[in-house]
Write a protein that holds these residues in place. Sequence first.
Motif: not given
Length: 132
Positions: A12-13, A38, A59-61, A66, A87, A89, A93
């Motif tokens: 998780e960023d 990351n 996490d997706q982003c 990705q 996410s 989203l 999605q």
Amino acid sequence: MFKHNLRILLVEDHPFQLIATQILLNNQGYFLLTPVLNAAEALEAMTRTPEPYDLLLCDQCLPDVQGFDLIELAYKRGYVRRAILLSGLGTAQLQALEQTALKRGLPLLGCLSKPLHGPDLSRMLQSSPPDT
């Protein structure tokens, strides 16, 4: 002894979300956590361990790749057994990502919307039988 012996790699960023997810997992009895910010740190952690992680909670982003792509890479290299994608989203999605994972044979348990809710995560984790 821990209530749950799952080894979880948490990617998780956002530092606040990372800490909040760790607390959520700890409150449910999951303590074998490796938190990273990351994909590069995640890959480094995966290559340092002799055994695959039981779960990649991702996490997706992410800033460098990705989350879905990280899950696919980690699984193909034998670094993880299962994954859950997190996410913000929309539902459509997330469902599309789940379908793509199914078509590619990835061990994605599912996608969870952020902010993460403990009961949703708990249900997803409990729906998966342990590896033997």
